[in-house]
Design an enzyme around this catalytic site. Structure first.
Site, PDB file in Angstrom:
ATOM      1  N   ALA A 254       0.820  -1.217   0.000  1.00  0.00           N
ATOM      2  CA  ALA A 254       0.000   0.000   0.000  1.00  0.00           C
ATOM      3  C   ALA A 254       0.855   1.268   0.000  1.00  0.00           C
ATOM      4  CB  ALA A 254      -0.901  -0.013   1.239  1.00  0.00           C
ATOM      5  N   PRO A 255       0.417   2.329  -0.683  1.00  0.00           N
ATOM      6  CA  PRO A 255      -0.887   2.533  -1.350  1.00  0.00           C
ATOM      7  C   PRO A 255      -0.958   2.017  -2.787  1.00  0.00           C
ATOM      8  CG  PRO A 255       0.371   4.562  -1.418  1.00  0.00           C
ATOM      9  CD  PRO A 255       1.211   3.566  -0.656  1.00  0.00           C
ATOM     10  N   GLY A 256       0.040   1.287  -3.227  1.00  0.00           N
ATOM     11  CA  GLY A 256      -0.119   0.616  -4.516  1.00  0.00           C
ATOM     12  C   GLY A 256       0.650   1.204  -5.682  1.00  0.00           C
ATOM     13  N   ARG A 281      -4.216   2.334   4.642  1.00  0.00           N
ATOM     14  CA  ARG A 281      -3.393   2.400   3.427  1.00  0.00           C
ATOM     15  C   ARG A 281      -3.893   1.387   2.392  1.00  0.00           C
ATOM     16  NH1 ARG A 281       1.854   4.937   3.920  1.00  0.00           N
ATOM     17  NH2 ARG A 281       2.767   3.415   2.512  1.00  0.00           N
ATOM     18  N   ASP A 302      -0.306  -9.181   8.372  1.00  0.00           N
ATOM     19  CA  ASP A 302       1.091  -8.968   8.768  1.00  0.00           C
ATOM     20  C   ASP A 302       1.874 -10.161   8.235  1.00  0.00           C
ATOM     21  OD1 ASP A 302       3.540  -8.965   9.935  1.00  0.00           O
ATOM     22  OD2 ASP A 302       2.839  -8.453  11.941  1.00  0.00           O
ATOM     23  N   ASP A 320       8.968  -3.983  -1.045  1.00  0.00           N
ATOM     24  CA  ASP A 320       9.284  -2.561  -0.932  1.00  0.00           C
ATOM     25  C   ASP A 320       9.078  -2.220   0.546  1.00  0.00           C
ATOM     26  OD1 ASP A 320       9.800   0.083  -1.824  1.00  0.00           O
ATOM     27  OD2 ASP A 320       7.647   0.501  -1.788  1.00  0.00           O
ATOM     28  N   CYS A 373      13.310   3.184   0.233  1.00  0.00           N
ATOM     29  CA  CYS A 373      13.603   4.583  -0.119  1.00  0.00           C
ATOM     30  C   CYS A 373      14.462   5.182   0.997  1.00  0.00           C
ATOM     31  CB  CYS A 373      12.327   5.375  -0.342  1.00  0.00           C
ATOM     32  SG  CYS A 373      11.197   5.380   1.046  1.00  0.00           S
TER      33      CYS A 373
END
Ligand code: SAM
Length: 431
Positions: A254-256, A281, A302, A320, A373
């Site tokens: 999420a958010p995709g 999210r 989870d 990610d 990131c």
């Protein structure tokens, strides 16, 4: 309320929880596009240069910023920001800001006016140059926490260029949705709408939109023709190299942004499962999937706990991972002030648990693309080593871009200052 009053209020709220976006959204609802852009520029700009602005204000006022009333402290910040970093004529910036402070705190306006007059003539470069300690001096000039500057100096040779890059306002990129359009057709739509743009130098699905523009006025906004995405984020899906008919798992989806990118690359023909632990999210992800026009399995789970997903099953997995997000400070300048070493260590633990889960779910011979990131080695290179320690084999990226990022074996890093994209780390593995 006028724009500067709103900006001051945003900064007063930001100080309480070190968040920017929710306060910006709550307080700018009534504004038109132009005013909203101005409030965004002066509020997020003040957060971006917080340390430098406070240094300058304290030098000129002779008083600690901490000791001031919040409206005065933040009024001075937006004023210093306008004087140092915008084209607003100095006396207009001063008068308008003093008026805004007057409405919020009548008593403080005189002080802001007096300090503001001095700030107009303040040469921050000259004053910062007098700070004896190199790390403190650089951290003040570029406005970062000193510990961050210290560690990035250890990690990266061109650390000063990195700091400069992280301070730039990021460009606006959109990634087209190949389920609904093509780069050629989308370029025609942009031209017909008189929108200035340029194609990304090596990612044909991406366009940079020039100038300030209301996103909803870009053609195909409602129909899901495009997704706002930084090239570094899209690259994660590109490097995964998904193919139609493959079973693909997007962990932490999420958010995709990347789920929809995988669907676009495979023209909606991959069998995607998207998982996230955060319900709100995940709602955004559902909406983004619907808008993009493809089907996928969406799970609220989870993934580090017992999962309903089959083991040894997926052809490709994208992980990610949640991270400290120091690579996206251009977009989220509040990220300069809400992090610490413990957070990085905590994330690393969670990332390792997620990598372990990914290992179980991937089929033998399948591929994992891990991305964050983050600029931190703990969340990047150290985790790539961890992946190998639990059985993953380092693989080769199928897709290579000449001169892009720093590639080392099965890993790659991209940066704002060298690649004009967010700071990301990627690693590719085979099971
Ligand atoms: N891939 C997303 C995109 O491109 O739009 C961004 C993902 S964000 C970096 C990390 C996500 O990991 C967050 O949405 C968070 O809720 C999710 N997450 C954190 N812990 C998780 C877990 N144990 N299982 C599944 N998702 C998790």
């Amino acid at each position: 309320m006028n724009t500067r009053e709103i900006a001051i209020k945003i900064l007063c709220s930001f100080e309480k929880d070190l968040k920017l976006k929710p306060h910006f959204e709550r307080l700018t609802k009534q504004l038109n596009f132009r005013d909203k852009s101005f409030v965004r520029e002066i509020s997020s700009g003040s957060v971006r240069f917080l340390k430098l602005l406070d240094f300058s204000i304290e030098k000129t006022s002779g008083k600690k910023q901490k000791k001031q009333k919040d409206v005065v402290r933040n009024g001075l910040r937006i004023l210093a920001y306008q004087l140092f970093f915008t084209a607003v004529p100095p006396y207009a910036a001063l008068n308008e800001t003093v008026e805004a402070v007057k409405k919020l705190n009548r008593k403080g306006a005189g002080f802001v006016n007096a300090v503001g007059k001095k700030l107009i003539h303040f040469d921050y470069r000259k004053e910062v140059a007098k700070i004896p300690d190199e790390m403190e001096r650089t951290a003040t000039l570029f406005s970062f926490e000193t510990w961050m500057v210290r560690r990035w100096k250890r990690f990266y040779e061109d650390w000063e260029k990195l700091l400069e890059g992280l301070n730039k306002t990021p460009p606006l990129f959109i990634r087209i949705n190949r389920i609904k359009t093509t780069p050629e057709n989308f370029a025609k739509l942009l031209k017909a709408a008189d929108i200035e743009f340029e194609p990304h130098p090596f990612l044909p699905d991406m366009f940079r939109i020039k100038g300030r523009i209301n996103i909803s006025s870009i053609p195909g906004y409602r129909e899901g023709f495009f997704y706002i995405q930084d090239p570094a984020s899209f690259l994660a899906a590109v490097l995964l190299n998904p193919a139609p008919e493959e079973k693909i798992l997007d962990i932490a989806a999420a958010p995709g942004g990347k789920t929809t990118a995988i669907a676009s690359i495979t023209k909606g023909k991959a069998k995607i499962t998207a998982v996230d632990v955060n319900e709100n999210r995940l709602k955004l992800l559902k909406e983004n999937v619907r808008k993009a026009g493809f089907r996928c399995k969406i799970l609220l789970e989870d993934i580090t706990q017992t999962t309903s997903l089959p083991e040894n099953h997926f052809d490709r997995i994208l992980l990610d991972a949640p991270c400290s997000a120091t690579g996206v400070i251009r977009r989220h300048p509040e990220g300069k002030w809400n992090k610490n070493i413990n957070l990085i260590k905590h994330n690393q633990k969670l990332q390792k648990a997620l990598i372990t889960s990914a290992y179980k779910l991937l089929k033998p011979g399948g591929r994992l693309l891990y991305s964050v990131c983050s600029l931190e080695k703990e969340e990047g290179e150290e985790n790539a080593k961890y992946a190998v320690s639990i059985g993953f084999k380092p693989a080769q990226f199928d897709i290579k871009f000449e001169g892009v990022g720093k590639v080392y074996k099965n890993t790659m890093r991209v940066f704002p200052h060298t690649d004009n994209m967010d700071g990301f780390f990627y690693a590719i593995f085979e099971k």
